[in-house]
Scaffold this motif. Sequence first.
Motif, PDB file in Angstrom:
ATOM      1  N   ALA A  21       0.833  -1.206   0.000  1.00 27.66           N
ATOM      2  CA  ALA A  21       0.000   0.000   0.000  1.00 27.66           C
ATOM      3  C   ALA A  21       0.866   1.254   0.000  1.00 27.66           C
ATOM      4  CB  ALA A  21      -0.919  -0.007   1.225  1.00 27.66           C
ATOM      5  N   GLU A  22       1.978   1.209   0.734  1.00 31.16           N
ATOM      6  CA  GLU A  22       2.872   2.370   0.797  1.00 31.16           C
ATOM      7  C   GLU A  22       3.486   2.648  -0.575  1.00 31.16           C
ATOM      8  OE1 GLU A  22       2.354   0.594   4.709  1.00 31.16           O
ATOM      9  OE2 GLU A  22       3.012  -0.216   2.783  1.00 31.16           O
ATOM     10  N   VAL A  27       3.758   5.655  -5.882  1.00 28.71           N
ATOM     11  CA  VAL A  27       3.663   5.634  -7.341  1.00 28.71           C
ATOM     12  C   VAL A  27       2.463   6.448  -7.812  1.00 28.71           C
ATOM     13  CG1 VAL A  27       3.305   4.167  -9.362  1.00 28.71           C
ATOM     14  CG2 VAL A  27       4.838   3.425  -7.527  1.00 28.71           C
ATOM     15  N   ALA A  28       1.328   6.299  -7.129  1.00 29.55           N
ATOM     16  CA  ALA A  28       0.125   7.025  -7.519  1.00 29.55           C
ATOM     17  C   ALA A  28       0.326   8.537  -7.404  1.00 29.55           C
ATOM     18  CB  ALA A  28      -1.056   6.584  -6.656  1.00 29.55           C
ATOM     19  N   THR A  29       1.070   8.969  -6.381  1.00 30.76           N
ATOM     20  CA  THR A  29       1.342  10.398  -6.220  1.00 30.76           C
ATOM     21  C   THR A  29       2.156  10.931  -7.386  1.00 30.76           C
ATOM     22  OG1 THR A  29       1.297  10.170  -3.809  1.00 30.76           O
ATOM     23  CG2 THR A  29       2.396  12.119  -4.708  1.00 30.76           C
ATOM     24  N   ALA A  30       3.179  10.151  -7.810  1.00 29.00           N
ATOM     25  CA  ALA A  30       3.995  10.568  -8.952  1.00 29.00           C
ATOM     26  C   ALA A  30       3.172  10.590 -10.235  1.00 29.00           C
ATOM     27  CB  ALA A  30       5.195   9.643  -9.104  1.00 29.00           C
ATOM     28  N   LEU A  31       2.331   9.578 -10.426  1.00 25.56           N
ATOM     29  CA  LEU A  31       1.503   9.526 -11.632  1.00 25.56           C
ATOM     30  C   LEU A  31       0.493  10.663 -11.659  1.00 25.56           C
ATOM     31  CD1 LEU A  31       0.846   5.676 -11.947  1.00 25.56           C
ATOM     32  CD2 LEU A  31       2.420   7.085 -13.286  1.00 25.56           C
ATOM     33  N   LYS A  32      -0.020  11.028 -10.495  1.00 21.89           N
ATOM     34  CA  LYS A  32      -0.961  12.149 -10.423  1.00 21.89           C
ATOM     35  C   LYS A  32      -0.268  13.441 -10.835  1.00 21.89           C
ATOM     36  CE  LYS A  32      -4.152  14.559  -7.331  1.00 21.89           C
ATOM     37  NZ  LYS A  32      -4.697  14.634  -5.934  1.00 21.89           N
ATOM     38  N   ALA A  33       0.984  13.599 -10.391  1.00 20.90           N
ATOM     39  CA  ALA A  33       1.742  14.798 -10.771  1.00 20.90           C
ATOM     40  C   ALA A  33       1.983  14.844 -12.272  1.00 20.90           C
ATOM     41  CB  ALA A  33       3.062  14.836 -10.018  1.00 20.90           C
ATOM     42  N   LEU A  34       2.091  13.677 -12.905  1.00 21.01           N
ATOM     43  CA  LEU A  34       2.341  13.610 -14.342  1.00 21.01           C
ATOM     44  C   LEU A  34       1.057  13.613 -15.155  1.00 21.01           C
ATOM     45  CD1 LEU A  34       5.184  10.945 -14.296  1.00 21.01           C
ATOM     46  CD2 LEU A  34       5.422  13.356 -14.897  1.00 21.01           C
TER      47      LEU A  34
END
Length: 330
Positions: A21-22, A27-34
């Motif tokens: 989950a961590e 990864v989701a945070t980085a993808l959201k930024a992109l």
Amino acid sequence: MSEDILLTEPCAPTETHAISAEAATTVATALKALGDPFRLRMLSAIAADPRGESCVCDLAELAEVSQPTVSHHLKVLKNVGLLDAERRGTWVWYRINPARRSAVTALLDAFAPAAIAEAAPEALPDADPADTDAQIAHLAADLAAATPALPPETVTGIVRESYAALARSAKITRYIVPLTERFARQRLADLTRDRASAAPQVLFVCVANAGRSQLAAALVTQLSNGRVIARSAGSTPAADVHPHVRSLLAEIEGDDAAQRFPKPLTDDAVRAADVVVTMGCGDVCPVIPGIRYEDWAVGDPALASPKGVAAIRDDIESRVRKLLDTLLTD
């Protein structure tokens, strides 16, 4: 009765192999930024900048936005660890975080072109497997007879390996035999090359071998008038040359451009080269003593606008001219 048993039998799930989950949150945070197209374009521009970094003033030219807006988007990418920043005087310079460079390369050079690949034209019927096998056997016998410097079993192995490597990425197998012949002939020439007397040879390597490396090889052949041999290959070759590049190749090579196709990287090609130029995939290229290596940070035509494709072509041509100056002078 058996159906009732199947419906009421308790589930016995196997051990999950999902990321934690961590890790998923990171990864989701980085993808959201992109998730913003402008940020992706800025990331691409920074990754391909030959200086290794870009200034806010450079990136503002990508769109009609103010420099504060550019700075805001860059800060988002910096906060998720994709970029490093350094202030010099009144300007801030950005570069790819070294710890994330491999991830950025995979995103821009592998995932992005695959995600935007144009739909394949209506497929022609594939070749008959039995007929193809017979043609490959005949090809192996012909090339073995034409290459007396190598044992027949070695030539046959090269032909079979070449066929298998191309078949892995081929969408249509109708033309797999002539493509196998071209690829195998190139590999056999590399294996039998006499480095002492042969013309200088350059190998260009990128991920898909569908854009930058093909264009660079064509320019070497044109600008050297054939005095330098140019090869190209891909660490993960695509099914075909990108349409943006195909049109440029036609301008450079005319009808010969139709013979270009993506090829996998082989040790034979690396060992035969005097210079190996990587274009976004240096980690996968074997390092062999005595061979000169260069890494060119150039943009990907598959992701560029028509104006951007022209700029990339000019950038590659400038680099090729400098390379030829050293090879032909030597």
